[in-house]
Scaffold this motif. Sequence first.
Motif, PDB file in Angstrom:
ATOM      1  N   ARG A 172      -2.746  -5.789  -3.775  1.00 19.94           N
ATOM      2  CA  ARG A 172      -3.413  -5.994  -2.495  1.00 19.94           C
ATOM      3  C   ARG A 172      -3.364  -4.730  -1.634  1.00 19.94           C
ATOM      4  NH1 ARG A 172      -4.719 -10.831  -0.451  1.00 19.94           N
ATOM      5  NH2 ARG A 172      -4.663 -12.593  -1.884  1.00 19.94           N
ATOM      6  N   ALA A 173      -2.223  -4.067  -1.629  1.00 15.40           N
ATOM      7  CA  ALA A 173      -2.111  -2.823  -0.867  1.00 15.40           C
ATOM      8  C   ALA A 173      -3.049  -1.769  -1.432  1.00 15.40           C
ATOM      9  CB  ALA A 173      -0.668  -2.328  -0.898  1.00 15.40           C
ATOM     10  N   GLN A 174      -3.108  -1.696  -2.743  1.00 17.01           N
ATOM     11  CA  GLN A 174      -3.990  -0.736  -3.410  1.00 17.01           C
ATOM     12  C   GLN A 174      -5.448  -1.019  -3.061  1.00 17.01           C
ATOM     13  OE1 GLN A 174      -3.875  -0.925  -7.769  1.00 17.01           O
ATOM     14  NE2 GLN A 174      -3.765   1.307  -7.803  1.00 17.01           N
ATOM     15  N   ALA A 175      -5.847  -2.279  -3.096  1.00 16.05           N
ATOM     16  CA  ALA A 175      -7.225  -2.655  -2.795  1.00 16.05           C
ATOM     17  C   ALA A 175      -7.587  -2.367  -1.342  1.00 16.05           C
ATOM     18  CB  ALA A 175      -7.439  -4.136  -3.104  1.00 16.05           C
ATOM     19  N   ALA A 176      -6.576  -2.407  -0.463  1.00 13.82           N
ATOM     20  CA  ALA A 176      -6.810  -2.151   0.960  1.00 13.82           C
ATOM     21  C   ALA A 176      -6.860  -0.674   1.296  1.00 13.82           C
ATOM     22  CB  ALA A 176      -5.725  -2.831   1.788  1.00 13.82           C
ATOM     23  N   GLY A 177      -6.647   0.182   0.292  1.00 11.01           N
ATOM     24  CA  GLY A 177      -6.687   1.615   0.540  1.00 11.01           C
ATOM     25  C   GLY A 177      -5.395   2.182   1.091  1.00 11.01           C
ATOM     26  N   MET A 178      -4.319   1.417   0.984  1.00 13.18           N
ATOM     27  CA  MET A 178      -3.025   1.906   1.451  1.00 13.18           C
ATOM     28  C   MET A 178      -2.477   2.957   0.484  1.00 13.18           C
ATOM     29  SD  MET A 178      -1.399  -1.750   2.776  1.00 13.18           S
ATOM     30  CE  MET A 178       0.214  -1.040   3.124  1.00 13.18           C
ATOM     31  N   ALA A 179      -1.422   3.650   0.920  1.00 10.31           N
ATOM     32  CA  ALA A 179      -0.889   4.753   0.108  1.00 10.31           C
ATOM     33  C   ALA A 179       0.498   4.470  -0.444  1.00 10.31           C
ATOM     34  CB  ALA A 179      -0.860   6.045   0.925  1.00 10.31           C
ATOM     35  N   GLY A 180       1.085   3.329  -0.125  1.00  8.91           N
ATOM     36  CA  GLY A 180       2.403   3.017  -0.659  1.00  8.91           C
ATOM     37  C   GLY A 180       3.054   1.872   0.080  1.00  8.91           C
ATOM     38  N   LEU A 181       4.080   1.308  -0.540  1.00  6.27           N
ATOM     39  CA  LEU A 181       4.875   0.283   0.123  1.00  6.27           C
ATOM     40  C   LEU A 181       6.288   0.279  -0.451  1.00  6.27           C
ATOM     41  CD1 LEU A 181       5.046  -2.300  -2.030  1.00  6.27           C
ATOM     42  CD2 LEU A 181       2.773  -2.774  -1.137  1.00  6.27           C
ATOM     43  N   VAL A 182       7.202  -0.286   0.333  1.00  7.68           N
ATOM     44  CA  VAL A 182       8.599  -0.424  -0.070  1.00  7.68           C
ATOM     45  C   VAL A 182       8.937  -1.905  -0.103  1.00  7.68           C
ATOM     46  CG1 VAL A 182      11.002   0.106   0.464  1.00  7.68           C
ATOM     47  CG2 VAL A 182       9.217   1.801   0.956  1.00  7.68           C
ATOM     48  N   LEU A 183       9.380  -2.381  -1.257  1.00  5.00           N
ATOM     49  CA  LEU A 183       9.788  -3.779  -1.403  1.00  5.00           C
ATOM     50  C   LEU A 183      11.204  -3.963  -0.880  1.00  5.00           C
ATOM     51  CD1 LEU A 183       8.596  -4.388  -5.071  1.00  5.00           C
ATOM     52  CD2 LEU A 183       7.388  -5.041  -2.963  1.00  5.00           C
ATOM     53  N   LYS A 184      11.397  -5.010  -0.096  1.00  2.00           N
ATOM     54  CA  LYS A 184      12.735  -5.314   0.419  1.00  2.00           C
ATOM     55  C   LYS A 184      13.107  -6.740   0.050  1.00  2.00           C
ATOM     56  CE  LYS A 184      15.612  -5.478   4.544  1.00  2.00           C
ATOM     57  NZ  LYS A 184      15.646  -5.415   6.023  1.00  2.00           N
ATOM     58  N   CYS A 185      14.381  -6.934  -0.291  1.00  2.00           N
ATOM     59  CA  CYS A 185      14.910  -8.269  -0.575  1.00  2.00           C
ATOM     60  C   CYS A 185      16.324  -8.343  -0.034  1.00  2.00           C
ATOM     61  CB  CYS A 185      14.890  -8.545  -2.076  1.00  2.00           C
ATOM     62  SG  CYS A 185      15.507 -10.191  -2.519  1.00  2.00           S
ATOM     63  N   HIS A 186      16.622  -9.398   0.699  1.00  2.00           N
ATOM     64  CA  HIS A 186      17.971  -9.581   1.236  1.00  2.00           C
ATOM     65  C   HIS A 186      18.978  -9.935   0.145  1.00  2.00           C
ATOM     66  CE1 HIS A 186      16.476  -9.583   5.356  1.00  2.00           C
ATOM     67  NE2 HIS A 186      15.603 -10.532   5.044  1.00  2.00           N
ATOM     68  N   ASN A 187      18.481 -10.348  -1.031  1.00  2.00           N
ATOM     69  CA  ASN A 187      19.341 -10.982  -2.028  1.00  2.00           C
ATOM     70  C   ASN A 187      19.514 -10.214  -3.329  1.00  2.00           C
ATOM     71  OD1 ASN A 187      19.852 -13.554  -0.553  1.00  2.00           O
ATOM     72  ND2 ASN A 187      17.628 -13.672  -0.645  1.00  2.00           N
ATOM     73  N   GLU A 188      18.799  -9.109  -3.510  1.00  2.00           N
ATOM     74  CA  GLU A 188      19.006  -8.273  -4.685  1.00  2.00           C
ATOM     75  C   GLU A 188      18.347  -6.914  -4.477  1.00  2.00           C
ATOM     76  OE1 GLU A 188      17.272  -9.482  -8.354  1.00  2.00           O
ATOM     77  OE2 GLU A 188      15.242  -9.658  -7.557  1.00  2.00           O
ATOM     78  N   SER A 189      18.718  -5.951  -5.330  1.00  2.00           N
ATOM     79  CA  SER A 189      18.068  -4.650  -5.320  1.00  2.00           C
ATOM     80  C   SER A 189      16.607  -4.801  -5.718  1.00  2.00           C
ATOM     81  CB  SER A 189      18.768  -3.711  -6.306  1.00  2.00           C
ATOM     82  OG  SER A 189      17.981  -2.555  -6.551  1.00  2.00           O
ATOM     83  N   THR A 190      15.754  -3.982  -5.123  1.00  5.03           N
ATOM     84  CA  THR A 190      14.339  -3.993  -5.497  1.00  5.03           C
ATOM     85  C   THR A 190      13.944  -2.740  -6.272  1.00  5.03           C
ATOM     86  OG1 THR A 190      13.735  -3.022  -3.359  1.00  5.03           O
ATOM     87  CG2 THR A 190      13.655  -5.440  -3.546  1.00  5.03           C
TER      88      THR A 190
END
Length: 286
Positions: free
Chosen positions: A40-58
Motif C-alpha cells: 500500500r505504501a509503495q502504491a501510494a508513492g511513498m519512499a519507505g516505512l518502519v514496522l513497529k510492534c510492542h510484542n516482538e522485534s520487527t
Amino acid sequence: MPVAPQLADAELLAGAVDLHVHGGPDVLARRHSDLELARRAQAAGMAGLVLKCHNESTVGRAAGAREATGFPVSGGLVLNPAVSGGIEPDAVLTSLELGARVIWMPTLAATEHLRAFPGAAPGTNRAAARPARVSRSAIRAICVHVARHDAFVATGHLGRVHSALVAEEAAAAGARVLFQHPDYTVPGLSLRAQASLAQRFPDALFERCAYVVSADAPRPTTVERVAAAIRAVGVERNVISSDLGQPANGDYPDGLAAFARSLIGTGLGIGEVREMLTERPAALLR
C-alpha cells in the motif's frame, strides 16, 4: 482557521517515509499485514516505512516484506521485558547487527504507561505489563551501540524525566534521538516541556503521529494542539509518522494523508508539512 488546500493524497505522500506503523501479525488486532502495508505504501508513492510492534522485534519481518516487494521496509526493537528482557544492551546489539534501524525505549512496559493505563493493555500478556527497569548505565551502552550502527533511538512511552535521560546519553554517545509522540497520553508533554526539551537537546527531533488525533485513540488530542507543539519546538525539529494500523482507523495510508492535510489546515505551510513527511524522516534512516 485557514482552509486546507485540496491536495490529492498522492501529492502529499509522494516520497513520504513513515517511521512508525503497526502491521500484523500482532497480539493486538491490526488492519493490514506487514506485506499489505508495504504494498500500500509503495502504491501510494511513498519512499519507505518502519514496522513497529510492542510484542516482538520487527527486523526479520521487515526483511521479508522488503524482499517480497522491493520496497524499503525497516524494522527495530522495542525494549519491553517480554520482547528484549527490558533495557538490555546485549539484546540491542544483536538486533542492530541483524539490521535494526530504530531502538524504541519501553512502551507498554514503561512505568508512565502503566500508570496511565493500569493493568495489562487489552491483547497483551502479563509480561508486557511488567515494568521495565530504567538504568542510566544500560541506556548509555545502548546509545553507544546505536551510534556505532548509525541507527536512532526513540523514547517510547517514557515520561519527561526518563526521556531526557535518554536524550542526554544519546547526545554524549553521538546517537540520534527521537522524542516519540510527545502529544500522546504517554508521555503527554506540555508545550512548555516540549519547548524546554528542544532547547536543551538541539539535535533531537520530535515525532507527530496521526494516531494521537484519532477518535480511536484513548484521550485523543486535537490537531490544533499538535500544530502548536510543532511551532513551539520549531517546525524544522519535527517528523510526521502515522502510528496507525488499528482496525478502526481505516486503510493505510489514508490516515497519514488526512493528518498531513489537517496540519496544513492549521496554517502550516505545504512545504513544511511535506518536509516533515519526507526529507527529515528519511534522513533518520540513512
